[in-house]
Scaffold this motif. Structure first.
Motif, mmCIF file in Angstrom:
data_model
loop_
_atom_site.group_PDB
_atom_site.id
_atom_site.type_symbol
_atom_site.label_atom_id
_atom_site.label_comp_id
_atom_site.label_asym_id
_atom_site.label_seq_id
_atom_site.Cartn_x
_atom_site.Cartn_y
_atom_site.Cartn_z
ATOM 1 N N UNK A 1 0.909 -1.235 0.011
ATOM 2 C CA UNK A 1 0.087 -0.028 -0.027
ATOM 3 C C UNK A 1 0.874 1.316 0.172
ATOM 4 N N UNK A 2 1.798 1.089 0.600
ATOM 5 C CA UNK A 2 2.956 2.380 0.816
ATOM 6 C C UNK A 2 3.625 2.682 -0.668
ATOM 7 N N UNK A 3 3.988 1.608 -1.066
ATOM 8 C CA UNK A 3 4.656 1.665 -2.608
ATOM 9 C C UNK A 3 3.848 2.193 -3.353
ATOM 10 N N UNK A 4 2.372 1.559 -3.463
ATOM 11 C CA UNK A 4 1.686 1.952 -4.475
ATOM 12 C C UNK A 4 1.088 3.403 -4.562
ATOM 13 N N UNK A 5 1.537 4.265 -3.376
ATOM 14 C CA UNK A 5 1.279 5.458 -3.287
ATOM 15 C C UNK A 5 2.194 6.470 -3.845
#
Length: 81
Positions: free
Chosen positions: A55-59
């Motif tokens: 989720x962090x990386x996809x932001x």
């Protein structure tokens, strides 16, 4: 790991750096850097699970703009300084 796509646009670099700085300020970024051949880079996030790290990386703006392709690995540290 972040690899540039044919859609890469240099204008995404500053938003990407700001994103990494924000992660650092939150204590969620361990390391980051670019590959010297210009194909992309990598960073290590600290998260409670693979889903949270994803989720962090996809932001990341390099992901949300389609400028780079992400590959996310769960990593277990065996030896640390």
């Amino acid at each position: 790991m972040v690899m540039r796509t044919p859609n890469f646009d240099q204008s995404v670099v500053e938003p990407h750096r700001a994103f990494l700085q924000e992660l650092l300020a939150k204590g969620q970024l361990q390391e980051s850097g670019r590959f010297t051949d210009g194909t992309g880079g990598a960073y290590v996030v600290l998260a409670e699970s693979l889903d949270a790290a994803t989720a962090i990386a996809h932001a990341d703006p390099v992901h949300t703009t389609g400028a780079s392709e992400l590959t996310i690995y769960e990593w277990e540290i065996a030896v640390s300084a």
